[in-house]
Design a protein around this motif. Structure first.
Motif, PDB file in Angstrom:
ATOM      1  N   PHE A   1       1.307   2.638   5.518  1.00 48.62           N
ATOM      2  CA  PHE A   1       2.383   3.209   4.578  1.00 48.62           C
ATOM      3  C   PHE A   1       2.189   2.427   3.292  1.00 48.62           C
ATOM      4  CE2 PHE A   1       5.947   5.616   6.859  1.00 48.62           C
ATOM      5  CZ  PHE A   1       4.839   6.401   7.349  1.00 48.62           C
ATOM      6  N   CYS A   2       1.278   1.440   3.099  1.00 51.20           N
ATOM      7  CA  CYS A   2       0.910   0.446   2.114  1.00 51.20           C
ATOM      8  C   CYS A   2      -0.614   0.231   2.002  1.00 51.20           C
ATOM      9  CB  CYS A   2       1.823  -0.733   2.197  1.00 51.20           C
ATOM     10  SG  CYS A   2       1.848  -1.804   0.641  1.00 51.20           S
ATOM     11  N   ALA A   3      -1.053   0.357   0.789  1.00 49.01           N
ATOM     12  CA  ALA A   3      -2.584  -0.070   0.400  1.00 49.01           C
ATOM     13  C   ALA A   3      -2.671  -0.893  -0.763  1.00 49.01           C
ATOM     14  CB  ALA A   3      -3.235   1.274   0.178  1.00 49.01           C
ATOM     15  N   VAL A   4      -3.408  -2.059  -1.000  1.00 47.30           N
ATOM     16  CA  VAL A   4      -3.218  -2.998  -1.984  1.00 47.30           C
ATOM     17  C   VAL A   4      -4.675  -3.406  -2.341  1.00 47.30           C
ATOM     18  CG1 VAL A   4      -2.913  -4.696  -0.580  1.00 47.30           C
ATOM     19  CG2 VAL A   4      -2.308  -4.832  -3.137  1.00 47.30           C
TER      20      VAL A   4
ATOM     21  N   MET B   1       2.435   2.559  -2.365  1.00 48.46           N
ATOM     22  CA  MET B   1       3.435   2.722  -1.245  1.00 48.46           C
ATOM     23  C   MET B   1       3.716   4.066  -1.239  1.00 48.46           C
ATOM     24  SD  MET B   1       5.841  -0.291  -2.388  1.00 48.46           S
ATOM     25  CE  MET B   1       5.259  -0.594  -4.222  1.00 48.46           C
ATOM     26  N   ILE B   2       3.795   4.518   0.149  1.00 48.47           N
ATOM     27  CA  ILE B   2       4.249   5.871   0.501  1.00 48.47           C
ATOM     28  C   ILE B   2       5.707   5.921   0.484  1.00 48.47           C
ATOM     29  CG2 ILE B   2       4.250   7.775   2.043  1.00 48.47           C
ATOM     30  CD1 ILE B   2       1.547   6.859   3.110  1.00 48.47           C
ATOM     31  N   ILE B   3       6.223   6.904  -0.333  1.00 50.07           N
ATOM     32  CA  ILE B   3       7.920   6.826  -0.316  1.00 50.07           C
ATOM     33  C   ILE B   3       8.254   8.157  -0.072  1.00 50.07           C
ATOM     34  CG2 ILE B   3       7.836   5.115  -2.323  1.00 50.07           C
ATOM     35  CD1 ILE B   3       8.124   7.514  -4.317  1.00 50.07           C
ATOM     36  N   GLU B   4       9.701   8.286  -0.067  1.00 52.42           N
ATOM     37  CA  GLU B   4      10.553   9.452   0.215  1.00 52.42           C
ATOM     38  C   GLU B   4      10.298  10.397  -0.918  1.00 52.42           C
ATOM     39  OE1 GLU B   4      13.266  10.326   2.961  1.00 52.42           O
ATOM     40  OE2 GLU B   4      11.376   9.775   3.633  1.00 52.42           O
TER      41      GLU B   4
ATOM     42  N   VAL C   1       3.336  12.706   2.700  1.00 55.74           N
ATOM     43  CA  VAL C   1       1.827  11.811   2.614  1.00 55.74           C
ATOM     44  C   VAL C   1       1.947  10.863   3.913  1.00 55.74           C
ATOM     45  CG1 VAL C   1       0.501   9.822   1.168  1.00 55.74           C
ATOM     46  CG2 VAL C   1       1.546  11.702   0.352  1.00 55.74           C
ATOM     47  N   LEU C   2       0.699  11.020   4.646  1.00 54.59           N
ATOM     48  CA  LEU C   2       0.637   9.964   6.059  1.00 54.59           C
ATOM     49  C   LEU C   2      -0.062   8.858   5.858  1.00 54.59           C
ATOM     50  CD1 LEU C   2       0.400  13.036   8.646  1.00 54.59           C
ATOM     51  CD2 LEU C   2       2.559  11.773   7.751  1.00 54.59           C
ATOM     52  N   ASP C   3      -1.090   8.851   5.009  1.00 56.84           N
ATOM     53  CA  ASP C   3      -1.964   7.603   4.926  1.00 56.84           C
ATOM     54  C   ASP C   3      -2.447   7.627   3.379  1.00 56.84           C
ATOM     55  OD1 ASP C   3      -3.160   5.352   5.998  1.00 56.84           O
ATOM     56  OD2 ASP C   3      -4.712   6.186   7.046  1.00 56.84           O
ATOM     57  N   ILE C   4      -2.806   6.284   3.095  1.00 58.86           N
ATOM     58  CA  ILE C   4      -3.490   6.148   1.916  1.00 58.86           C
ATOM     59  C   ILE C   4      -4.471   5.145   1.963  1.00 58.86           C
ATOM     60  CG2 ILE C   4      -1.711   6.865   0.087  1.00 58.86           C
ATOM     61  CD1 ILE C   4      -0.494   4.150  -0.067  1.00 58.86           C
TER      62      ILE C   4
END
Length: 471
Positions: free
Chosen positions: A37-40, A47-50, A82-85
């Motif tokens: 849910f987070c990539a940096v 961040m994947i959000i509502e 969104v499920l993955d980033i």
């Protein structure tokens, strides 16, 4: 007589960033999916959000800390959650996303972050028939992306052509995760059928596999370590969380198995090939455990546990080239909780202010070692390394040079080709009747000039009349 193992990482400790360095009021997604849910990367945190009426994720420049405005623009082009980033390792402005709407999209983030909602992707990839929950870039070759969906299929995309180049259909059930090895020649997968597989994607064959790698029915994870050993996390029959290490040359029995605790959260691993440290966290937990891997028995050595007050909903890991080497920072995680993203800094305590060469060997840089065509043809290469010494930081020119094999560079090239072609066409069209066109333009200019001068005269006359009346 007790023996204490010698390790420079024995005293590594974690610390949560101060409040003014956190990202507040972030509506973290509530979707029940076991991705980070987070990539940096060294520029941005995503961040994947509502999101109502579709799927969205937030992208912020790292320095934009504090309270995040609820109306802050998002990347919002998906029709389902969104499920993955995942950030592209070879271009810090390119990010990929997989969604419940069965699509994969590639996005270009502006240099200073988003100033308006981003709805138009750079590329839209459609092939999967069910939701896409796994996204992973090739670690070495440019413009290669792997996606895996709930249709139990793995697709490897050539982004130079926007085509699915390889389809791997060898999983009878849901794929939990997919991981590349260090040079991107193999992948390992964990599947709902309790089997861990090592796959050569270009040969479309299974190199090694282990059925019932973990006996429990809950999800597993599998990742490669630098020497191609495979680390798995899973559950026992009694729902106890386990970690196991496997040699792909002989997967009959694990080299070592660690028993951790009884909890429901899947253990999600991060691995740093430079330090050989393994970090494990579970969604719903409040802890981050870390271990050191060595290539001799007992292989996986427990170091310590970082605890925090809030439960974690996800986590992102900063690439080594984004760390602060002057503070002996060896890892930085971005922990998502209910309404917040907190950086967690892992530090080796050292008194010296000098660059610590033993902590910072040359690390994987942003330049790809191969292009997509070379990898699909069968070539392998190790990543291109860079030094983390402060004086050897890349200049802007070097950074731009490193983008030459990325999607963005390709798109810019195509744009410039298109515009130059258009210019040629315009010049070709206008070369014939150019004199007639010029005469027409000159006449229009003259008539406009005459109109302006007549209007000026009229205005001055009116001003004189107004002056007389007011007297």
């Amino acid at each position: 007589m007790s023996f204490v193992r010698v390790s420079k990482y024995r005293h590594v400790f974690g610390q949560t960033a101060k409040n003014d360095q956190c990202y507040d009021d972030v509506r973290v997604s509530r979707v029940t999916w076991d991705s980070h849910f987070c990539a940096v990367n060294p520029k941005f945190v995503a961040m994947i959000i509502e999101a109502s009426g579709g799927g969205a994720f937030l992208v912020l420049p790292l320095h934009k800390t504090g309270r995040i405005d609820p109306s802050h623009p998002t990347v919002c082009g998906h029709k389902g959650p969104v499920l993955d980033i995942a950030w592209c390792p070879h271009n810090d402005n390119i990010i990929a996303s997989g969604s419940d709407d069965c699509s994969v999209k590639i996005w270009e983030i502006p240099e200073n972050g988003l100033h308006s909602p981003l709805e138009e992707p750079l590329l839209e990839l459609e092939y999967h028939s069910k939701k896409v929950g796994i996204i992973s870039w090739h670690p070495v070759a440019s413009n290669i992306l792997l996606s895996a969906g709930c249709d139990n299929i793995i697709v490897i995309w050539n982004l130079d052509t926007s085509e699915p180049q390889i389809e791997l259909d060898m999983h009878p059930d849901l794929i939990y995760n997919v991981g590349w090895n260090f040079n991107g020649s193999l992948i390992c997968t964990a599947c709902k059928d309790k089997t861990v597989r090592v796959i050569d994607p270009r040969e479309n064959k299974i190199v090694a596999e282990k059925e019932k790698a973990h006996e429990g029915v809950r999800p597993m994870r599998a990742i490669f370590l630098k020497d191609d050993k495979v680390l798995t996390t899973g559950f026992s029959r009694m729902s106890e969380r386990h970690v196991a290490l496997w040699d792909k040359e002989n997967m009959e029995e694990p080299l070592v198995t660690l028993e951790l605790d009884v909890a429901s959260g899947v253990l999600l691993p991060f691995y740093d090939p430079d330090s050989n440290l393994i970090y494990l966290y579970g969604k719903g937990d409040t802890v981050l455990r870390y271990y050191e891997y060595t290539n001799e028995d007992p292989y996986v050595h427990y170091i310590s546990t970082f605890s925090s007050g809030s439960t974690q909903r996800g986590m992102g890991c900063m690439p080594r080239r984004g760390l602060n080497v002057t503070k002996c920072e060896i890892a930085r995680f971005y922990k998502l909780s209910e309404r917040k993203c907190e950086p967690v800094v892992m530090t080796v305590p050292r008194k010296s202010d000098l660059f610590q060469e033993d902590l910072y060997p040359d690390t994987v840089g942003p330049d790809p070692a191969l292009d997509a065509a070379e990898w699909f043809e069968g070539k392998n290469a190790d990543p291109i390394f860079i030094s983390l010494k402060p004086e050897s930081a890349p200049t802007k020119n070097q950074e731009v040079k490193g983008l030459k094999k990325t999607i963005l560079a390709n798109r810019v090239t195509k744009k410039s080709e298109h515009s130059s072609t258009a210019k040629k066409n315009v010049s070709a069209d206008s070369s014939g009747p150019s004199e007639a066109k010029l005469d027409k333009i000159l006449k229009e200019i003259k008539s406009l000039t005459d109109l302006v001068s007549s209007q000026e005269k009229r205005i001055s006359q009116l001003e004189e009349k107004v002056a007389e009346i007011t007297k």
